[in-house]
Write a protein that holds these residues in place. Structure first.
Motif, PDB file in Angstrom:
ATOM      1  N   PRO A   1      27.742 -66.637  81.818  1.00 17.78           N
ATOM      2  CA  PRO A   1      28.696 -66.271  81.034  1.00 17.78           C
ATOM      3  C   PRO A   1      29.819 -65.566  82.138  1.00 17.78           C
ATOM      4  O   PRO A   1      30.568 -64.854  82.227  1.00 17.78           O
ATOM      5  CB  PRO A   1      28.500 -65.747  80.069  1.00 17.78           C
ATOM      6  CG  PRO A   1      26.683 -66.281  79.489  1.00 17.78           C
ATOM      7  CD  PRO A   1      26.147 -66.725  80.937  1.00 17.78           C
ATOM      8  N   ARG A   2      27.579 -65.012  82.793  1.00 17.20           N
ATOM      9  CA  ARG A   2      29.438 -63.800  83.622  1.00 17.20           C
ATOM     10  C   ARG A   2      30.035 -64.366  85.108  1.00 17.20           C
ATOM     11  O   ARG A   2      31.187 -64.117  85.098  1.00 17.20           O
ATOM     12  CB  ARG A   2      27.953 -62.848  84.479  1.00 17.20           C
ATOM     13  CG  ARG A   2      27.221 -62.247  83.952  1.00 17.20           C
ATOM     14  CD  ARG A   2      26.241 -61.096  84.269  1.00 17.20           C
ATOM     15  NE  ARG A   2      25.725 -60.528  83.437  1.00 17.20           N
ATOM     16  CZ  ARG A   2      24.523 -60.075  83.318  1.00 17.20           C
ATOM     17  NH1 ARG A   2      24.222 -59.873  84.241  1.00 17.20           N
ATOM     18  NH2 ARG A   2      24.163 -59.093  82.418  1.00 17.20           N
ATOM     19  N   LEU A   3      30.039 -65.243  86.087  1.00 19.22           N
ATOM     20  CA  LEU A   3      30.489 -66.904  86.387  1.00 19.22           C
ATOM     21  C   LEU A   3      31.830 -67.149  86.070  1.00 19.22           C
ATOM     22  O   LEU A   3      32.736 -66.904  86.304  1.00 19.22           O
ATOM     23  CB  LEU A   3      29.514 -67.560  86.693  1.00 19.22           C
ATOM     24  CG  LEU A   3      28.471 -66.709  87.870  1.00 19.22           C
ATOM     25  CD1 LEU A   3      27.215 -68.874  88.192  1.00 19.22           C
ATOM     26  CD2 LEU A   3      28.593 -66.828  89.228  1.00 19.22           C
ATOM     27  N   VAL A   4      31.859 -67.105  84.417  1.00 20.29           N
ATOM     28  CA  VAL A   4      32.585 -67.893  83.743  1.00 20.29           C
ATOM     29  C   VAL A   4      34.217 -66.634  83.822  1.00 20.29           C
ATOM     30  O   VAL A   4      34.897 -66.481  83.776  1.00 20.29           O
ATOM     31  CB  VAL A   4      32.574 -68.292  82.628  1.00 20.29           C
ATOM     32  CG1 VAL A   4      33.639 -68.892  81.490  1.00 20.29           C
ATOM     33  CG2 VAL A   4      31.726 -69.970  82.862  1.00 20.29           C
ATOM     34  N   ALA A   5      33.627 -65.171  83.540  1.00 17.25           N
ATOM     35  CA  ALA A   5      33.755 -64.191  83.199  1.00 17.25           C
ATOM     36  C   ALA A   5      34.948 -63.572  84.096  1.00 17.25           C
ATOM     37  O   ALA A   5      35.973 -63.156  84.158  1.00 17.25           O
ATOM     38  CB  ALA A   5      33.898 -63.244  81.901  1.00 17.25           C
ATOM     39  N   VAL A   6      34.408 -63.304  85.586  1.00 16.02           N
ATOM     40  CA  VAL A   6      35.513 -63.192  86.228  1.00 16.02           C
ATOM     41  C   VAL A   6      36.442 -63.581  86.389  1.00 16.02           C
ATOM     42  O   VAL A   6      37.785 -63.519  86.445  1.00 16.02           O
ATOM     43  CB  VAL A   6      34.298 -62.967  87.739  1.00 16.02           C
ATOM     44  CG1 VAL A   6      34.840 -62.425  88.924  1.00 16.02           C
ATOM     45  CG2 VAL A   6      33.272 -62.375  87.750  1.00 16.02           C
ATOM     46  N   PRO A   7      36.552 -65.288  86.968  1.00 15.91           N
ATOM     47  CA  PRO A   7      37.716 -65.845  86.656  1.00 15.91           C
ATOM     48  C   PRO A   7      38.574 -65.770  85.856  1.00 15.91           C
ATOM     49  O   PRO A   7      39.958 -65.786  85.845  1.00 15.91           O
ATOM     50  CB  PRO A   7      37.037 -67.383  87.189  1.00 15.91           C
ATOM     51  CG  PRO A   7      35.518 -67.224  87.437  1.00 15.91           C
ATOM     52  CD  PRO A   7      35.504 -65.915  86.571  1.00 15.91           C
ATOM     53  N   VAL A   8      38.212 -65.701  84.594  1.00 19.28           N
ATOM     54  CA  VAL A   8      39.283 -65.834  83.598  1.00 19.28           C
ATOM     55  C   VAL A   8      40.007 -64.632  83.578  1.00 19.28           C
ATOM     56  O   VAL A   8      40.848 -63.765  83.326  1.00 19.28           O
ATOM     57  CB  VAL A   8      38.294 -65.352  82.319  1.00 19.28           C
ATOM     58  CG1 VAL A   8      38.908 -65.114  80.979  1.00 19.28           C
ATOM     59  CG2 VAL A   8      37.995 -67.409  82.146  1.00 19.28           C
ATOM     60  N   VAL A   9      39.200 -63.177  83.479  1.00 20.04           N
ATOM     61  CA  VAL A   9      39.159 -61.731  83.402  1.00 20.04           C
ATOM     62  C   VAL A   9      40.384 -62.428  85.299  1.00 20.04           C
ATOM     63  O   VAL A   9      41.844 -61.162  84.634  1.00 20.04           O
ATOM     64  CB  VAL A   9      38.163 -60.802  84.063  1.00 20.04           C
ATOM     65  CG1 VAL A   9      39.225 -59.161  84.254  1.00 20.04           C
ATOM     66  CG2 VAL A   9      37.713 -60.488  82.863  1.00 20.04           C
ATOM     67  N   LEU A  10      40.256 -61.991  85.959  1.00 19.29           N
ATOM     68  CA  LEU A  10      41.314 -62.557  87.246  1.00 19.29           C
ATOM     69  C   LEU A  10      42.690 -62.960  86.693  1.00 19.29           C
ATOM     70  O   LEU A  10      43.336 -62.563  87.504  1.00 19.29           O
ATOM     71  CB  LEU A  10      40.857 -62.905  88.482  1.00 19.29           C
ATOM     72  CG  LEU A  10      40.127 -62.580  88.858  1.00 19.29           C
ATOM     73  CD1 LEU A  10      38.864 -62.665  90.263  1.00 19.29           C
ATOM     74  CD2 LEU A  10      39.969 -60.938  90.097  1.00 19.29           C
ATOM     75  N   MET A  11      42.387 -64.497  86.293  1.00 14.50           N
ATOM     76  CA  MET A  11      43.387 -64.459  85.969  1.00 14.50           C
ATOM     77  C   MET A  11      44.191 -64.265  85.089  1.00 14.50           C
ATOM     78  O   MET A  11      45.853 -64.242  85.202  1.00 14.50           O
ATOM     79  CB  MET A  11      43.172 -66.310  85.620  1.00 14.50           C
ATOM     80  CG  MET A  11      42.898 -67.223  86.400  1.00 14.50           C
ATOM     81  SD  MET A  11      44.330 -68.339  87.519  1.00 14.50           S
ATOM     82  CE  MET A  11      45.081 -68.249  86.381  1.00 14.50           C
ATOM     83  N   PHE A  12      43.690 -63.206  83.883  1.00 17.57           N
ATOM     84  CA  PHE A  12      44.042 -62.050  82.966  1.00 17.57           C
ATOM     85  C   PHE A  12      45.282 -61.473  83.332  1.00 17.57           C
ATOM     86  O   PHE A  12      46.257 -61.375  83.584  1.00 17.57           O
ATOM     87  CB  PHE A  12      43.535 -61.970  81.709  1.00 17.57           C
ATOM     88  CG  PHE A  12      44.435 -60.763  81.007  1.00 17.57           C
ATOM     89  CD1 PHE A  12      45.465 -61.490  80.135  1.00 17.57           C
ATOM     90  CD2 PHE A  12      43.861 -59.413  81.242  1.00 17.57           C
ATOM     91  CE1 PHE A  12      45.861 -60.931  79.407  1.00 17.57           C
ATOM     92  CE2 PHE A  12      44.323 -58.825  80.468  1.00 17.57           C
ATOM     93  CZ  PHE A  12      45.144 -59.292  79.545  1.00 17.57           C
ATOM     94  N   LEU A  13      44.853 -61.170  84.615  1.00 25.41           N
ATOM     95  CA  LEU A  13      45.108 -59.552  85.236  1.00 25.41           C
ATOM     96  C   LEU A  13      45.934 -60.041  87.184  1.00 25.41           C
ATOM     97  O   LEU A  13      47.843 -59.262  86.506  1.00 25.41           O
ATOM     98  CB  LEU A  13      44.656 -59.008  86.062  1.00 25.41           C
ATOM     99  CG  LEU A  13      43.220 -58.005  85.873  1.00 25.41           C
ATOM    100  CD1 LEU A  13      41.716 -57.439  87.264  1.00 25.41           C
ATOM    101  CD2 LEU A  13      43.850 -57.040  85.018  1.00 25.41           C
TER     102      LEU A  13
END
Length: 144
Positions: free
Chosen positions: A7-19
């Motif tokens: 979940p942490r590995l998936v969350a980082v790219p998702v947050v970066l894409m959102f930003l």
């Protein structure tokens, strides 16, 4: 074991894409982004990407008028940043030590940006009128 970190590995790219997406969206749609701002390149590239190349002349006119509205919104922002100076009195000062008499420099960098933005807005309106004239000429040829 590695499922704990998934979940942490998936969350980082998702947050970066959102930003990235929200920054690009803000840069493109915000009237407070002017030529001297970092995100202005996003605005310009987006406008070029949206150019209606294969559309009707009416859509091209609408596009150029939309661009001129965006430039006038930028003018409002520039004037706001200049702390309320009137558009009529854009202050300029003669360049010091130039000697040729026809070269002027701007006392404030926003003055140069203001003039450039107004010029671009006028060019967009002029292009819209040229496309409208093109439509009239085609209509005259068809009518004959």
């Amino acid at each position: 074991m590695w499922l704990i970190f998934l979940p942490r590995l998936v969350a980082v790219p998702v947050v970066l894409m959102f930003l990235m997406t929200s920054t690009v969206t803000y840069g493109f749609y915000s009237p407070t982004i002017i030529q001297s701002d970092f995100l202005y390149q996003v605005k310009e590239r987006g406008e070029i990407w949206l150019y209606p190349t294969d559309k009707t002349p009416e859509e091209r006119i609408s596009y150029h008028l939309w661009l001129s509205d965006r430039r006038y919104d930028e003018v409002k922002e520039i004037l706001r940043r200049k702390t309320g100076e009137s558009i009529v009195f854009v202050h300029r000062v003669k360049a010091q030590g130039n000697g040729n008499g026809h070269d002027e420099a701007y006392s404030d960098p926003l003055d140069a940006i203001l003039q450039s933005t107004l010029q671009r807005a006028a060019e967009n309106v002029e292009t819209a009128f040229l496309v409208a004239e093109e439509i009239r000429e085609i209509s005259k040829v068809i009518a004959v």
